[in-house]
Design a protein around this motif. Structure first.
Motif, PDB file in Angstrom:
ATOM      1  N   GLN A 102       1.054  -4.025   6.259  1.00 19.65           N
ATOM      2  CA  GLN A 102       2.031  -4.537   5.297  1.00 19.65           C
ATOM      3  C   GLN A 102       1.864  -6.050   5.141  1.00 19.65           C
ATOM      4  N   ASN A 103       1.709  -6.786   6.244  1.00 16.95           N
ATOM      5  CA  ASN A 103       1.506  -8.233   6.189  1.00 16.95           C
ATOM      6  C   ASN A 103       0.212  -8.577   5.463  1.00 16.95           C
ATOM      7  N   SER A 104      -0.807  -7.767   5.659  1.00 17.72           N
ATOM      8  CA  SER A 104      -2.079  -7.990   4.986  1.00 17.72           C
ATOM      9  C   SER A 104      -1.911  -7.867   3.478  1.00 17.72           C
ATOM     10  N   ASP A 105      -1.148  -6.855   3.034  1.00 20.54           N
ATOM     11  CA  ASP A 105      -0.887  -6.691   1.595  1.00 20.54           C
ATOM     12  C   ASP A 105      -0.124  -7.884   1.041  1.00 20.54           C
ATOM     13  N   GLU A 106       0.850  -8.389   1.809  1.00 19.52           N
ATOM     14  CA  GLU A 106       1.621  -9.551   1.368  1.00 19.52           C
ATOM     15  C   GLU A 106       0.729 -10.794   1.271  1.00 19.52           C
TER      16      GLU A 106
END
Length: 149
Positions: free
Chosen positions: A4-8
């Motif tokens: 999720q952090n990578s997508d953000e």
């Protein structure tokens, strides 16, 4: 890092790329604003003023050509003692503390040196011209006045 952090992060980078493309070629005003903002990076540095220069304190007739030039810069809590020799610059922080020192010229960094636990450091440089010293220690950053080698 979670997916999720990578997508953000990817989304943020895409937004930054779009903003840079939309801004176009930097105007002189944009460049000046960027340079002014960058100059504030050392605003917290303490300025150490030149309190002794052996070239100014001694007569050229009395001074031995073999003696190194000696400079002392004094800050509120820390002083820098420098000797300019044929081999470069040798310095010491008083009171002794460890850290990192950088020799700076008008166009950027000319060299780096580690400051040992006795406060000693040296630059093997043949730089000539206007320079200053930046010392980073655990208690902060100390910048000397500009001086000429």
């Amino acid at each position: 890092m979670t997916p999720q952090n990578s997508d953000e992060d990817d989304l943020l980078l895409a937004q930054l790329r779009t903003a840079v493309r939309q801004a176009g070629t930097p105007t002189p005003t944009m460049v000046a604003a960027g340079q002014a903002a960058f100059s504030w990076r050392t605003v917290d540095a303490e300025l150490a003023a030149l309190s002794h220069d052996s070239l100014a304190d001694e007569s050229a007739l009395v001074r031995s050509s073999a003696a190194p030039r000696s400079l002392v810069f004094e800050g509120r809590e820390l002083s820098v003692e420098l000797d300019e020799t044929d081999d470069g610059l040798v310095g010491q922080l008083v009171p002794p503390t460890s850290g990192e020192a950088a020799l700076l010229g008008p166009d950027g960094e000319l060299g780096q040196a580690e400051i040992d636990e006795l406060g000693c450091f040296c630059f093997e440089t043949s730089s000539v011209g206007l320079v200053r010293l930046r010392c980073r220690t655990s208690s902060g950053v100390l910048m000397t006045d500009w001086f000429r080698l």
